[in-house]
Motif scaffolding. Structure first.
Motif, mmCIF file in Angstrom:
data_model
loop_
_atom_site.group_PDB
_atom_site.id
_atom_site.type_symbol
_atom_site.label_atom_id
_atom_site.label_comp_id
_atom_site.label_asym_id
_atom_site.label_seq_id
_atom_site.Cartn_x
_atom_site.Cartn_y
_atom_site.Cartn_z
ATOM 1 N N VAL A 200 26.876 -4.559 49.468
ATOM 2 C CA VAL A 200 25.748 -3.625 49.446
ATOM 3 C C VAL A 200 24.614 -4.139 48.563
ATOM 4 O O VAL A 200 23.448 -3.902 48.867
ATOM 5 C CB VAL A 200 26.183 -2.210 49.030
ATOM 6 C CG1 VAL A 200 26.971 -1.558 50.130
ATOM 7 C CG2 VAL A 200 26.969 -2.207 47.758
ATOM 8 N N PHE B 150 30.537 6.061 51.809
ATOM 9 C CA PHE B 150 30.379 4.633 52.127
ATOM 10 C C PHE B 150 29.875 3.790 50.962
ATOM 11 O O PHE B 150 30.442 2.742 50.666
ATOM 12 C CB PHE B 150 29.437 4.459 53.320
ATOM 13 C CG PHE B 150 30.128 4.483 54.645
ATOM 14 C CD1 PHE B 150 31.403 5.013 54.776
ATOM 15 C CD2 PHE B 150 29.516 3.965 55.773
ATOM 16 C CE1 PHE B 150 32.043 5.048 55.998
ATOM 17 C CE2 PHE B 150 30.146 3.986 57.001
ATOM 18 C CZ PHE B 150 31.400 4.524 57.112
ATOM 19 N N PRO B 151 28.804 4.204 50.290
ATOM 20 C CA PRO B 151 28.291 3.322 49.231
ATOM 21 C C PRO B 151 29.336 3.033 48.166
ATOM 22 O O PRO B 151 29.363 1.950 47.600
ATOM 23 C CB PRO B 151 27.132 4.126 48.633
ATOM 24 C CG PRO B 151 26.734 5.079 49.674
ATOM 25 C CD PRO B 151 27.972 5.410 50.437
ATOM 26 N N TYR B 152 30.195 4.018 47.920
ATOM 27 C CA TYR B 152 31.166 3.846 46.851
ATOM 28 C C TYR B 152 32.315 2.928 47.251
ATOM 29 O O TYR B 152 32.791 2.143 46.436
ATOM 30 C CB TYR B 152 31.711 5.210 46.432
ATOM 31 C CG TYR B 152 32.732 5.137 45.345
ATOM 32 C CD1 TYR B 152 32.380 4.713 44.077
ATOM 33 C CD2 TYR B 152 34.052 5.474 45.580
ATOM 34 C CE1 TYR B 152 33.311 4.623 43.081
ATOM 35 C CE2 TYR B 152 34.996 5.391 44.590
ATOM 36 C CZ TYR B 152 34.620 4.967 43.335
ATOM 37 O OH TYR B 152 35.545 4.866 42.343
ATOM 38 N N VAL B 153 32.747 3.011 48.514
ATOM 39 C CA VAL B 153 33.943 2.249 48.872
ATOM 40 C C VAL B 153 33.653 0.839 49.342
ATOM 41 O O VAL B 153 34.557 0.008 49.389
ATOM 42 C CB VAL B 153 34.789 2.956 49.960
ATOM 43 C CG1 VAL B 153 35.397 4.211 49.433
ATOM 44 C CG2 VAL B 153 33.985 3.222 51.194
ATOM 45 N N SER B 154 32.407 0.537 49.701
ATOM 46 C CA SER B 154 32.185 -0.822 50.208
ATOM 47 C C SER B 154 32.019 -1.787 49.031
ATOM 48 O O SER B 154 31.629 -1.391 47.947
ATOM 49 C CB SER B 154 30.969 -0.847 51.112
ATOM 50 O OG SER B 154 29.973 -0.051 50.580
ATOM 51 N N PRO B 155 32.324 -3.055 49.257
ATOM 52 C CA PRO B 155 32.256 -4.041 48.169
ATOM 53 C C PRO B 155 30.858 -4.110 47.584
ATOM 54 O O PRO B 155 29.877 -4.140 48.321
ATOM 55 C CB PRO B 155 32.608 -5.362 48.853
ATOM 56 C CG PRO B 155 33.244 -5.001 50.128
ATOM 57 C CD PRO B 155 32.733 -3.666 50.524
#
Lengths: 414, 402
Positions: free
Chosen positions: A242, A233-238
């Motif tokens: 975040v 999640f942390p990598y794929v969200s804008p």
């Protein structure tokens, strides 16, 4: 049968293949040249030019035209007024001329010496203007019936202005002030130190976290897929989403993290996580680790899953303990991917801009080289200095990629 | 390390550590869920953890169960590993106390599965440590990943006054019904977010198509065709991949200002694909190399031209790679912030990320900012979770071969 030797050079088939290859690559090369190579060259050019944000618009003649005077009947006197100025305060414009059409029914009876009238066409030559020059040109006219009838006023026809202004971007003024500014004083070294801290710890942290997470998921159990998706999640969200979530979470006034820490008795008063040295730098590094451990985790997990499990069974039979198995079997197998990841992530972290820009804006001792480009170019409005920082970054990048290719050629046979 | 390898040492030590981890986790979880005061107690964890560890050594099942119940009761009376503040409702207190004791005992029971009371061998000892680290790892990573997203989603459902009053209280008042989604409604009706969503979507999809259009032939050439300078080319792709965006953004900004391309989606669409072509090309060529060349050669022998071979053989075979590259490129374009931020000033032409940036002002309440973030995050998450398999494979297989 005397000249049996292998063919020299490339044959027609090989040439055909090469031509096809270049044909297939041509669009990519063109696009990349236009958007990557050209801007890179431009950066070098701009870095030795004294350019500020306001110089991006070339100086031009600003012209306003109207008619002055009370005129109601035929024979009244009026004046066409041209208000002219140089839009730049310091750049000269050479060879300023204006061309305009005098409307029907206005008879010019007195003409400025710099102007000439040919029928209805007015032409004025003002020569050279210095920066900040202003001029008001009055052309007295007599109103005739035709003017009152047609109601076409002078400002209805646009005047054509010519004038050569040298834009600072294209002229031959060069300066090393930008580089002097960048390297001058302690600021550069503190920026460099912050960049190195951020890059080194961000990279190593993300690798270690990724390794840990990969070991957790390197076994099949129910929900493994869900956890793997979740950890990405942390990598794929804008990044903007975040980053703001972190800012809110660690807000000194209404942030949950502070409320939690106070409630647990860790601290008495709220901590300004993103606003004080050296905590802000540590926080942005943690953010970097948080955001990019998924990437290392994915690569390490993929490598782990390709390691033969027979080896571990054999080691088990020989009595190797779990830690020994990790240290003597897994680590050597993972060393290749770990070092490739380290180099890649090192370069990418070095290049990172958005994260710090969004979290702290480069304040509180978190200004890295990339943030400094933005700071110099847009906050201080000195595009040239920003470009000089960019050149420094590019130099570092070349240095890194030299190491990268020396290493990765052995690793990957590229 | 040798001194630790006795069941009566290992069990209490792991017991203390694990109980503290669980107490901390439960305290944070309960605080975030209810907004009430829960905190772990170091002393409580020290005493009760050691006891729990000893009770959870292999033996009859009633021992850990009884120990768990005792710890729960102790916690309810304020002497347990978790301290519960005054005025916390009975149900929450019970949940917190029982959760701490239960998870602590259950975890220890699994960890100490093979540990005997007396001396233990290195294998058993390290297995217990690894189980502890595994349990800790799951909790740790899940917590650090979930908490920011949890805060993001729940903040968007609240209002400014509630947020400042108790920053920990994320309980959602369901009786408000649709009013909970007011921030979202305002974003779509007053802040133009519908347009931004459409803009972002169009730009991302176009970027994917243009990127593939350029990268597929290029990747095929680099992977299959022999020509002079192939190795150098393949390296320079990687090199370009490494040029920082901010270095390019500055001249692009200047050029766009002069050409009047700023503030136009067309300008953005011209730039985005070029930033993704190198990545896509690199990923695809890795995949193309893995395809058996024999099939293509057979196609060539049967009279297909190279381009036909690409179209009829290579592309159908590499659909999974195409899917993962598309997904990755879509993600990059959707999340892109820097260029959108620098090149777009006109609120009618923003992309989602630029729109969120414009919400970051003191006049606009925080829940709007978070609602905007959720709007930008949800589509990419849904897409990604649905196609996660492709993403994982594509990222790892193509871009860096382990």
């Amino acid at each position: 049968m005397s000249d049996v030797s292998p063919p020299k050079g490339s044959g027609p088939l090989a040439r055909l293949e090469a031509r096809l290859a270049w044909g297939l690559l041509a669009p990519t090369i063109a696009a990349v040249a236009l958007v990557v190579i050209l801007p890179l060259l431009a950066i070098f050019w701009i870095s030795i030019k004294p350019v500020s944000l306001s110089d991006l618009r070339a100086p031009e003649v600003v012209i306003r035209e109207d008619i002055r005077g009370d005129y109601e009947a035929v024979g009244d006197e009026a004046a066409i007024r041209y208000r002219l100025r140089n839009s730049s305060q310091d750049q000269p414009i050479r060879g300023v001329t204006i061309t305009d059409t005098i409307p029907q029914g206005l008879a010019v009876f007195d003409l400025d010496p710099r102007c000439a009238l040919d029928g209805r066409a007015l032409f004025c030559d003002f020569g050279d203007w210095d920066g900040g020059f202003r001029e008001t040109l009055m052309i007295p006219v007599m109103v005739e019936q035709a003017y009152l009838d047609t109601n076409i006023r002078p400002q209805d026809t646009d005047a054509t202005v010519t004038g050569r202004a040298s834009s600072v971007l294209t002229n031959a003024t060069f300066t090393f002030d930008n580089f002097k500014r960048v390297f001058d004083g302690d600021e550069f070294w503190s920026v460099l130190w912050v960049t190195l801290f951020y890059t080194v710890f961000g990279t190593i942290g993300a690798l270690l976290f990724g390794l840990f997470a990969a070991m957790l998921l390197n076994k099949s159990f129910k929900g493994q897929g869900i956890l793997r998706g979740l950890y990405l999640f942390p990598y794929v969200s804008p990044v903007i989403a975040v980053a703001f979530a972190w800012i809110l979470l660690f807000d000194p006034f209404s942030g949950s993290a502070n409320a939690l820490l106070i409630q647990m008795g860790v601290t008495q008063e709220a901590i300004n996580f993103f606003g004080q040295r050296p905590l802000a730098l540590i926080m942005v590094t943690l953010f970097e680790i948080w955001r990019y451990f998924p990437l290392s985790f994915l690569f390490i997990l993929a490598r782990m899953q390709s390691i033969d499990s027979d080896m571990y069974e054999a080691a088990d039979m020989d009595g190797a303990s779990p830690f020994q198995q990790f240290w003597y079997l897994s680590v050597p197998q993972l060393l290749g991917i770990l070092s490739v990841l380290f180099l890649l992530r090192f370069i990418w972290t070095f290049n990172k801009f958005d994260d710090i820009f969004l979290l702290t804006g480069g304040n509180a001792g978190t200004r890295t080289l990339t943030v400094n480009v933005y700071e110099q170019a847009f906050a201080v409005s000195n595009i040239g200095a920003g470009a000089a920082v960019a050149v420094v970054i590019f130099g570092c990048l070349l240095l890194f990629s030299f190491f990268f290719f020396r290493f990765i050629s052995q690793e990957e046979g590229l | 390390m040798k001194q630790l390898r006795f069941g009566y040492v290992t069990a209490p030590v792991l017991g203390v550590l694990w109980t503290f981890v669980i107490a901390l986790t439960v305290a944070i979880a309960m605080s975030f869920a209810t907004g009430s005061a829960f905190r772990p107690s170091g002393l409580g964890a020290l005493i009760w953890g050691a006891g729990l560890g000893l009770a959870c050594l292999p033996g009859p099942v009633w021992k850990p169960v009884a120990a768990g119940i005792i710890v729960t009761i102790a916690a309810l009376f304020g002497f347990g590993p978790i301290a519960i503040g005054n005025g916390v409702s009975g149900f929450s207190s019970l949940m917190g106390a029982a959760g701490t004791a239960g998870f602590a005992a259950f975890g220890l029971w699994i960890m100490l599965d093979e540990v005997a009371f007396g001396p233990i061998n290195r294998h058993v000892f390290e297995a217990a440590i690894i189980k502890f680290l595994t349990g800790f790892g799951y909790i740790f990573f899940t917590a650090i990943v979930l908490i920011p997203f949890y805060v993001m989603v729940l903040t968007s459902l609240k209002n400014q006054a509630e947020l400042i009053q108790n920053p920990l209280d994320f309980s959602v008042d369901l009786s408000k019904g649709w009013d909970l989604l007011r921030s979202y409604d305002e974003l779509f009706t007053q802040f133009n977010f519908g347009t931004y969503l459409v803009n972002s979507f169009i730009i991302s999809v176009l970027t994917v198509f243009i990127t593939l259009l350029f990268a597929v032939p290029g990747a095929y050439a680099v992977a299959r065709l022999r020509f002079r300078g192939r190795a150098a080319f393949s390296r320079s792709i990687l090199l370009i991949y490494m040029v920082p965006m901010i270095v390019l953004a500055l001249p692009i900004y200047i050029a766009f200002s002069m050409l009047g391309l700023r503030n136009s989606l067309g300008g953005i669409i011209m730039i985005y694909p070029v930033t993704t072509i190198p990545v896509a090309l690199y990923m695809l060529q890795g995949y193309f190399r893995g395809l058996p060349a024999e099939i293509e050669e057979a196609g060539l022998m049967d009279g297909l031209s190279r381009l036909k071979v690409i179209w009829k053989i290579t592309l159908p075979l590499s659909l999974p790679a195409m899917a993962s590259v598309s997904l990755y490129v879509f993600m990059i374009a959707w999340n892109e912030f820097l260029l959108a931020f620098m090149l777009l000033d006109d609120p009618s032409k923003f992309t989602l990320t630029r729109g969120i940036a414009s919400l970051n002002s003191s006049e606009i309440p925080r829940q709007h900012l978070m609602a905007g973030s959720v709007i930008a995050t949800v589509p990419i998450m849904v897409l990604f979770l649905g196609l996660e398999r492709f993403m994982t494979k594509g990222l790892t297989a193509g871009s860096v071969k382990g």
